[in-house]
Design an enzyme around this catalytic site. Structure first.
Site: not given
Length: 479
Positions: A126, A129, A247
């Site tokens: 996570a 954030g 990514c």
């Protein structure tokens, strides 16, 4: 826009030539990688509507270009970036927007596509954030989110961003993501696995991102990704949605990981095509229905997104061997909870049935009801929001609760001038020309809650947390 020199290993270029569809130009790919990345932001709709945000920021002369896959996302151009960094603007400090790369808004868009409305969600990796806060906004702070981060140092950053954005429905954990399949089997309606990867898509932001790149490293990373997606798939309930994203650009860490999961559980994995996710999505569509975003397609970071559904249960993993330990909180009894709620309302703090009061010694906390089923199964780093600490004279209300729960229409709200608000963010007491009447003052700026102050004579005593205090030049231009 200026060019910058990106380091490309020869083996990487060979791999990209083979992976790139014939409809795309390799020269365009190289040219796009040499261009610096466009800045982008996402409006935090928990705090402000997109229309109100555009009206608020209109005088600044920002050029905001809509991002097609995120209604609240915009590419941003500013003339005064050097004079005032985006992170030092008043709107950023009060949580009205999040600085987030446009591509990284894609996974959450996929998670909520086609009317999907999950009530319990896990974000496996996570920090810092951006996606957790985006998920919370899509859920309107309802339901519950388990936000996990393996890196201990990044958990603190994750919490700071969640707190700044006024989020109350999140529980934080600090685990290797491979534990969840065994620890919390079939507990989540939706899971986002934005997997650790080789980062081949981020060269526009970091020209040296590929300095340590190698095909062997990609293989090692892909092996970890397979373990992570397997664990996440076990934690997903039948009928639930899993979004896998990276990514990076190679197929081994992207398509191959998803195809491996399909081969492992052929009767339980259904790929959900993303060609209709937004206008133009078909430009990045693979034959499996995934989005493989090369940087030249939408002028953004390279990215990969896949969405799948778990169509049936799969055999459970062995139960975890670790011990969670005793849970140190106990629910607050109804009568006392009513008294606390009444006192909190007096200073402008209100909450709904999605949050429940818990107590640990003199601390009062609000936990999302939807996370209670996980108590005893995982150890939490932080859960919900800290509401207050009790003392002889009442309650010491906490800053994160003010940001998450306060509404500016409260009778004790006091609007600061830009200069006073800047003093507040610097951790200094404020001396308004006309002091408010109330002793407990909900301090606002741009009609957004930014803290709670004690009035002492004509002075507003600052309670802004020390770890958040800002130095240097802020939004009025004064250092």
């Amino acid at each position: 826009m200026a060019q910058h020199t990106v380091y490309f290993p020869d083996a990487f270029l060979t791999q990209m030539r083979e992976a790139m569809p014939s409809t795309l130009s390799f020269d365009d790919f190289l040219a796009a990688c040499q261009r610096p990345l466009r800045r982008s932001i996402r409006v935090n709709t928990l705090k402000i509507s997109v229309a109100d945000f555009l009206q608020l920021t209109a005088p600044y002369g920002w050029t905001l270009t809509p991002i097609p896959w995120c209604e609240e996302g915009f590419w941003i151009e500013r003339d005064n970036e050097d004079a005032l960094p985006l992170g030092s603007t008043a709107e950023h400090l009060s949580g009205l927007f999040y600085i987030q790369e446009a591509s990284s808004m894609l996974p959450v868009a996929a998670l909520f596509a086609d009317g999907n409305a999950p009530q319990r969600v896990m974000d496996v990796a996570a920090a810092p954030g951006s996606k957790t806060t985006q998920i919370s906004a899509r859920m309107n702070n309802e339901g519950a989110i388990l936000a996990n981060e393996f890196s201990a140092s990044r958990v603190k950053v994750l919490h700071a961003n969640i707190s700044r954005c006024g989020i109350s429905n999140v529980a934080l954990t600090h685990f290797d993501g491979r534990v969840f399949g065994a620890a919390v089997p079939e507990m989540f309606d939706a899971i986002l696995l934005d997997a650790p990867c080789s980062g081949e898509g981020v060269v526009r932001k970091d020209p040296d991102a590929l300095k340590n790149w190698s095909p062997e490293s990609n293989q090692e990373i892909a092996a970890t990704q397979r373990e992570l997606i397997d664990s996440a798939f076990h934690a997903l309930r039948p009928g639930g949605t899993l979004v896998y994203s990276t990514c990076t650009l190679n197929q081994e860490e992207n398509e191959a990981v998803c195809l491996w999961l399909k081969e492992t559980y052929p009767d339980a994995v259904e790929f959900l095509p993303l060609g209709d996710l937004f206008p133009g999505a078909n430009k990045a569509l693979t034959e499996e229905g995934f989005l493989h975003v090369f940087p030249q397609i939408y002028d953004c970071e390279g990215f990969f997104v896949a969405r799948l559904r778990k169509t049936q249960a799969i055999p459970a993993l062995p139960a975890p061997k670790y011990k969670v330990g005793n849970f140190p909180f106990s629910p607050v009894k109804d009568r006392e909870a009513g008294q606390i709620r009444q006192a909190a309302a007096g200073v402008g703090l209100n909450w709904d049935e999605n949050l429940r009061l818990w107590q640990r010694d003199k601390e009062l906390w609000l936990f999302p009801v939807g996370i209670e089923a996980l108590i005893g199964k995982v150890r939490f780093s932080r859960l919900g929001i800290k509401l207050a600490e009790t003392h002889n004279k009442g309650y010491r209300w906490q800053h994160e609760a003010v940001i998450a729960l306060a509404t500016p229409d409260n009778v004790n709200a006091f609007e600061l001038t830009p200069q006073e608000a800047e003093e507040w963010y610097r951790g200094r007491d404020v001396y308004p020309q006309a002091a408010p009447v109330a002793d407990d003052v909900l301090v606002t700026f741009q009609h957004q809650p930014i803290g709670l102050a004690k009035r002492i004579g004509s002075r507003l005593k600052n309670s802004y947390p020390r770890e958040l205090v800002r130095d240097g030049k802020l939004f009025t231009g004064n250092a």
